[in-house]
Design an enzyme around this catalytic site. Structure first.
Site, short mmCIF file in Angstrom:
data_model
loop_
_atom_site.label_atom_id
_atom_site.label_comp_id
_atom_site.label_asym_id
_atom_site.label_seq_id
_atom_site.Cartn_x
_atom_site.Cartn_y
_atom_site.Cartn_z
N HIS A 298 55.72 38.49 24.99
CA HIS A 298 55.79 39.84 24.43
C HIS A 298 56.03 40.93 25.49
O HIS A 298 56.71 41.92 25.20
CB HIS A 298 54.52 40.15 23.63
CG HIS A 298 54.46 39.40 22.33
ND1 HIS A 298 55.25 39.71 21.26
CD2 HIS A 298 53.73 38.32 21.96
CE1 HIS A 298 55.00 38.89 20.26
NE2 HIS A 298 54.08 38.02 20.66
N ASP B 152 58.81 43.82 25.11
CA ASP B 152 58.59 45.26 25.28
C ASP B 152 59.59 45.86 26.27
O ASP B 152 60.10 46.97 26.07
CB ASP B 152 57.17 45.52 25.78
CG ASP B 152 56.11 45.27 24.70
OD1 ASP B 152 56.51 45.10 23.53
OD2 ASP B 152 54.92 45.24 25.05
N GLU C 122 62.27 45.60 16.12
CA GLU C 122 63.37 45.64 17.09
C GLU C 122 64.57 46.43 16.55
O GLU C 122 65.69 46.29 17.05
CB GLU C 122 63.80 44.22 17.47
CG GLU C 122 64.46 43.42 16.36
CD GLU C 122 63.48 42.64 15.51
OE1 GLU C 122 63.90 41.62 14.92
OE2 GLU C 122 62.30 43.03 15.42
N ASN D 43 61.24 36.83 22.48
CA ASN D 43 59.79 36.99 22.56
C ASN D 43 59.10 35.64 22.75
O ASN D 43 58.19 35.50 23.56
CB ASN D 43 59.26 37.66 21.29
CG ASN D 43 58.90 39.12 21.50
OD1 ASN D 43 58.72 39.56 22.62
ND2 ASN D 43 58.80 39.84 20.41
#
Length: 351
Positions: free
Chosen positions: A227, A231, A257, A222
């Site tokens: 981000h 995703d 996660e 990340n």
């Protein structure tokens, strides 16, 4: 006679009222067969339902000799009378001499013994423009006539409307149980499903496996790629997990996660095999995000009820310990709760 027909439609009105009050699909199917048995002389009956993809049907509810086929799945392209009715979606089909028809086909499933029924009345369950399933009624020669076909056609339409309403409500309910990013069940739905799975396996004296999965170095990914890339990794991992589930297995986004997989009727061997298949598939899969090739691996921990935990909380704790052990051992691996030393009082949480 006109009087008999009036009585039959009066009976249908009562059933229609009862159908409107039902909230479960299996209740509708049971009432449909029970009502058909009261209206016409049957030797066997079944409700077959088409799947959402319209590629197969399932014998969902049955009576008489058809009971041995409950739960059976058949491709919609096969040569059976049930498949023919679903494909055609026409008005009720009445055959008073099944064996003598030029298209000689089994009624429900391919390996059904020949000459199980002399007469067949197949009534589609149609809602709007889609055929949801069919009511298949089997009896002796002369068991069904045009009047019965009309009455049962009305009854089937009412049942189809009830099924369609329930399906719509179930879809809305299902959406509320889904994680918006991955499409997997959310934590609340996972907790509910795990509780139900415990109840089923306890009643059947079965086993239950739980696998927890964590994406390795997710925070670093990340921080490095942003981000949106994180995703993409979450969605990608969820798809890989789904591709390896068997019917009856359930996967959920457990939080952040971390994912959880419920494996009903599964022991240690089955849990290890699935965990390894998922681990290898994630490692080998190619994920490219905005031109960057992302290397993704996962760690997994598996625990089995009742050996590793007597209740939900204990099983989750055991699976979490196994996951922590897999990460401590170098990540990108699976660990079993049964292979760990007894839990210490100061057990470190999963990272």
């Amino acid at each position: 006679s006109r009087e008999e027909l009036g009585q039959e439609f009066k009976a249908v009105y009562v059933v229609s009222r009862d159908l409107a009050a039902l909230t479960e699909r299996d209740e509708v199917r049971r009432l449909l067969i029970r009502s058909a048995r009261q209206l016409v002389p049957l030797e066997a009956a079944a409700v077959v339902m088409e799947d959402e993809a319209e590629t197969r049907y399932v014998v969902e509810e049955a009576h008489g000799w058809a009971r041995e086929f409950e739960g059976r799945e058949v491709a919609i392209t096969e040569r059976t009378w049930a498949a023919w009715v679903l494909r055609s979606g026409e008005d009720p089909c009445l055959l008073d001499n099944v064996a003598g028809h030029q298209d000689r086909m089994p009624i429900l499933v391919l390996d059904e013994a020949s000459s199980r029924a002399e007469s067949l009345l197949a009534v589609p369950l149609k809602a709007s423009t889609r055929t949801l399933g069919a009511l298949m009624l089997m009896g002796r020669r002369g068991a069904f006539d045009a009047a019965a076909s009309r009455v049962l056609g009305v009854l089937a339409n009412q049942a189809a409307a009830a099924l369609s309403t329930i399906q719509m409500k179930d879809r809305i309910k299902d959406l509320a149980m889904r994680d918006g990013l991955t499409g997997l069940y959310n934590r609340r739905a996972f907790d509910d499903e795990l509780r139900r799975a415990f109840g089923r396996e306890d009643r059947q004296h079965g086993r239950l496996a739980l696998v927890l999965l964590d994406i390795d170095h997710f925070k670093k990914l990340n921080d490095t790629f942003g981000h949106p890339a994180g995703d993409a990794v979450l969605r990608h991992t969820a798809r890989v997990v789904e591709q390896h589930l068997r019917r009856g297995d359930q996967a959920a986004r457990f939080g952040g996660e971390e994912f959880a997989i419920i494996l009903p009727g599964t022991g240690e061997g089955g849990a290890v095999r699935l965990a390894e298949r998922v681990r290898e598939a994630v490692e080998k899969a190619q994920l490219v995000f905005e031109g960057a090739r992302l290397s993704v691996t996962v760690s997994l921990g598996a625990a089995v009820w009742p050996d590793d935990g007597k209740d939900q909380e204990a099983l989750l704790t055991a699976a979490d310990r196994a996951l922590y052990a897999a990460k401590q051992a170098g990540r990108n691996r699976a660990a079993l709760a049964s292979g760990l030393p007894p839990a210490a009082s100061s057990f470190a949480p999963t990272i």
